[in-house]
Write a protein that holds these residues in place. Sequence first.
Motif, short mmCIF file in Angstrom:
data_model
loop_
_atom_site.label_atom_id
_atom_site.label_comp_id
_atom_site.label_asym_id
_atom_site.label_seq_id
_atom_site.Cartn_x
_atom_site.Cartn_y
_atom_site.Cartn_z
N PRO A 91 0.81 -1.22 0.00
CA PRO A 91 0.00 0.00 0.00
C PRO A 91 0.85 1.27 0.00
O PRO A 91 0.33 2.36 -0.22
CB PRO A 91 -0.81 -0.11 1.29
N LEU A 92 2.15 1.12 0.24
CA LEU A 92 3.07 2.26 0.29
C LEU A 92 3.90 2.32 -0.99
O LEU A 92 3.98 1.35 -1.75
CB LEU A 92 3.99 2.14 1.50
N ASN A 93 4.52 3.47 -1.21
CA ASN A 93 5.44 3.61 -2.33
C ASN A 93 6.80 3.03 -1.95
O ASN A 93 7.41 3.46 -0.98
CB ASN A 93 5.59 5.09 -2.71
N ILE A 94 7.25 2.06 -2.75
CA ILE A 94 8.49 1.34 -2.38
C ILE A 94 9.39 1.16 -3.60
O ILE A 94 9.87 0.07 -3.89
CB ILE A 94 8.16 -0.03 -1.76
N ALA A 95 9.64 2.26 -4.31
CA ALA A 95 10.50 2.17 -5.49
C ALA A 95 11.88 1.65 -5.16
O ALA A 95 12.57 1.08 -6.01
CB ALA A 95 10.60 3.54 -6.17
N TYR A 96 12.32 1.85 -3.91
CA TYR A 96 13.65 1.38 -3.50
C TYR A 96 13.78 -0.14 -3.56
O TYR A 96 14.89 -0.67 -3.52
CB TYR A 96 13.99 1.89 -2.10
N MET A 97 12.65 -0.87 -3.64
CA MET A 97 12.73 -2.33 -3.78
C MET A 97 13.01 -2.75 -5.21
O MET A 97 13.44 -3.89 -5.46
CB MET A 97 11.44 -2.98 -3.30
N THR A 98 12.78 -1.85 -6.16
CA THR A 98 12.91 -2.22 -7.57
C THR A 98 14.27 -1.90 -8.15
O THR A 98 14.66 -2.47 -9.17
CB THR A 98 11.83 -1.51 -8.41
N THR A 99 14.99 -0.98 -7.53
CA THR A 99 16.28 -0.59 -8.08
C THR A 99 17.16 -0.04 -6.97
O THR A 99 16.68 0.35 -5.91
CB THR A 99 16.10 0.50 -9.16
N ALA A 139 17.23 -6.68 0.94
CA ALA A 139 17.21 -5.47 0.10
C ALA A 139 16.66 -4.29 0.89
O ALA A 139 17.18 -3.16 0.80
CB ALA A 139 16.38 -5.72 -1.15
N PHE A 140 15.61 -4.51 1.65
CA PHE A 140 15.04 -3.45 2.49
C PHE A 140 16.07 -3.00 3.53
O PHE A 140 16.26 -1.79 3.75
CB PHE A 140 13.78 -3.99 3.18
N MET A 141 16.74 -3.96 4.15
CA MET A 141 17.74 -3.63 5.17
C MET A 141 18.89 -2.83 4.57
O MET A 141 19.40 -1.89 5.21
CB MET A 141 18.26 -4.93 5.80
N PHE A 142 19.29 -3.16 3.36
CA PHE A 142 20.39 -2.43 2.71
C PHE A 142 19.99 -0.98 2.46
O PHE A 142 20.80 -0.06 2.65
CB PHE A 142 20.75 -3.11 1.39
N THR A 143 18.74 -0.78 2.04
CA THR A 143 18.28 0.58 1.74
C THR A 143 18.31 1.46 2.99
O THR A 143 18.65 2.65 2.92
CB THR A 143 16.85 0.53 1.17
N PHE A 144 17.97 0.88 4.13
CA PHE A 144 17.85 1.68 5.36
C PHE A 144 18.95 1.34 6.37
O PHE A 144 18.76 1.48 7.58
CB PHE A 144 16.46 1.45 5.98
N LYS A 145 20.10 0.91 5.89
CA LYS A 145 21.16 0.47 6.79
C LYS A 145 21.66 1.60 7.67
O LYS A 145 22.00 1.38 8.84
CB LYS A 145 22.32 -0.15 5.99
N LEU A 147 23.82 -13.94 1.16
CA LEU A 147 23.34 -12.57 1.32
C LEU A 147 23.47 -12.11 2.76
O LEU A 147 23.93 -10.99 3.03
CB LEU A 147 21.87 -12.49 0.88
N LEU A 148 23.05 -12.96 3.69
CA LEU A 148 23.11 -12.57 5.10
C LEU A 148 24.55 -12.47 5.60
O LEU A 148 24.88 -11.62 6.44
CB LEU A 148 22.32 -13.57 5.95
N GLU A 149 25.40 -13.33 5.06
CA GLU A 149 26.81 -13.26 5.44
C GLU A 149 27.43 -11.95 4.96
O GLU A 149 28.17 -11.29 5.71
CB GLU A 149 27.57 -14.45 4.84
N TYR A 150 27.12 -11.57 3.72
CA TYR A 150 27.64 -10.30 3.21
C TYR A 150 27.03 -9.12 3.98
O TYR A 150 27.70 -8.11 4.24
CB TYR A 150 27.32 -10.15 1.72
N ALA A 151 25.73 -9.26 4.33
CA ALA A 151 25.04 -8.16 5.02
C ALA A 151 25.68 -7.85 6.36
O ALA A 151 25.75 -6.68 6.78
CB ALA A 151 23.56 -8.52 5.21
#
Length: 765
Positions: free
Chosen positions: A540-548, A622-628, A686-690
């Motif tokens: 329901p929210l705008n989440i363009a950060y998930m696409t790129t 991906a969400f965690m990377f955006t808001f790290k 992914l989690l190891e790199y994160a």
Amino acid sequence: MNLPKNPFGEWITKVYYSFAVQLILNSVKKNQILLFIWLVLLGFVTRQFGDIIGIPYLFLDPEYLSETNFKSFFIIGISLGVFITSFHITIYILDSYKFPFLGATPKPFATFCLNNSTIPVIFTILYVVNIIYFQNNYNIRTMWEVICQVAGLLCGQLVTILIMFIYFSRTNKDIFKELASSVDKTLKRNPINRVNVLKDFHSKKLKNKYPITSFFTISLKVAKTPTHEHLDRSMMMMIFDQNHLNAVIVEICLITLIISLGLFRDNPLFQIPAAASGILFFSIIVMFTGAFSYWLRGWAITTLVLILILFNILIKEEIIQSTYQVFGINYNKQSAVYTIDRLKALSNAHTYQEDKAQTIKILDKWRSHYPDSVKPKMIFICTSGGGQRAAVWTMRTLQYVDSITKGELIKHTRLITGASGGIIGASYFRELALLQSQGKIKSAHEFKYLNNISNDVLNPIVFSMVVNDLFFRFQKFTDGNHEYYKDRGYAFEQKLHENTEYVMYKRISDYKKPEEDAQIPMLILSPTIINDGRKLYISPLNIAYMTTNASSNTGFQEKLKGIEFRKFFEQQEANDLHFMSALRMSATFPYITPNVDLPSEPAMEIMDAGLSDNFGVKDATAFMFTFKEWISANTSGVIFVNIRDSQKNQEVEKGNTGSVFQTIVTPIGSLYNNWSDYQDFNNDNLLEYASSWLNAPLDVVEFEYIPRTNQFKALPGENPAKHSVSERAALSWHLTLREKENLYNTILEQNNQQSIQRLQFLLSQ
């Protein structure tokens, strides 16, 4: 009749040349498709086929109106009676002319069916044996309940067969009277008809093709084959033709009745057990075979091919509806343009930063629930797919863990991701948590809600597929200003609404304010786009950060990872999409919940989210990377709560060698069986790199559905080791009583209790 000499003795010779045995041999020689259907059904009831996806349970533990009892098995018996009758009718139409001595018996059709009952009787006996074995070992049933179930099956089967045979008995009797009094006169009065009948008779070569010595009479006695050479051959031909016509009339009536049941599909009383629907589907195939053969003779196959070609043309020209839709959006407006340029225009640096800023405001609201001096842990719930098994396991885990932590689990959770059944279970719990916070329900942890999500969903889906989707979808319903077809996708959604007491009967936009106000965690659905392999992100929210990753300065040309549903289909009223339709897109199981087409040009085809990530870890990462940066500054770390419907570290299975068939299927089978392992390897990386780029502690707590192993008594002749297995619930939208109990209790296993303790420790830091 001179019979070939048999070295095994006269008795074996008589048995071999009996009518019942010769009918079996005739079917083996001429009717392999019909025998194959019997073998498929036998494989289901003996658990040789389809055990992984739970098909045998539909036959051994059928549900009707959410109960397994006399009525549910009675309906199975009725459908099985229809199938057996269809089998007899079709064989009679195809092969009765090979046994002209039937014309000399009082009731040729009944006699034929009685002698053709070897396969149905053997199947019924094996079915009953397996029902008793299954109910005694895998379900919590008393012996009286099992007896009632078997009685229901046999009574339903008997009632159907008796109705059919009463009809044929009366019509055949009338035919004999009519033939005895008038057929000879009619033929003599009209020589042209007589010539045509005899010509038809000679074209069929009405003569004994099998040396039959004996047969079972209606009184269940063994009798010698009567001579028929002295009878009027044209009269016998008329008898066979009239019986064939009666049989075809019954087939047409049965097919019409089965299809007409679709008119009552929304009435729970007509949502018969899925196994009954499957048996009726096989009955339709068998009956079509008989009807085609009767009316078209040698042109049957050619006509069938022409019909399939015509049907394909009608679908291609969209004269017949073949695509499946989701509900709420507008399919009548101009289709959305589906090009790379448009995707880039929707996912750019500006929308990335704008949407990121809006989400940070939501995170700030969540952060304000805690004192400034306390940095809370942030939880991401990642739940795996796996049909109803995953839905129930996810719901059970969330209820139990949230209760143990006194509500801290859902309070600390900021994002829920996943696939298929798991995301349905998580969505249901999230909705209950919202209702609890609003004071509309007492507690989201009540057992009745777990029981709700475990109720059968498969019956209406398969019923809709058999009586509606396989033929013509003509029923529609109205939603706002839009009309949609009632198909099995509709049946899936309606049944889930019914099971969950309609608490999720909402549009996706209805969750915007609760998510913006941080009342509930964000939930991102990510079904797979078949056209190009991207994800379709629904929120329901705008989440363009998930696409790129618009902040990347690496210089390489990045491929867009996904498409944001609400922006892409804004003109098609994307905000009005039913939330349950969104869940259905994320839980598309081949052939059960059909692939969806969305209003774009070219049409966007959607499949299960599990195709790209069955565990939701990619999206959460991906969400965690955006808001790290925000996470590092405002939290004391991130906890991934992974709820899996499978064991992560399993023993390596022994390979099967030495078979040509195994050599052929092993490459494909290995890829399918190890698909979740491939995803596990990627997610672990992914989690190891994160952990290297997240400037905060990162922990993973996993809850695994690993059912305990029990020893069951084997059937005679079976390998006991086969039953020394874990009671793993099937990948299906139907669960048996034992499977439900098993799913409820798995949270109490040592590995999951240790995970709870670890989660409590992490939250207390």
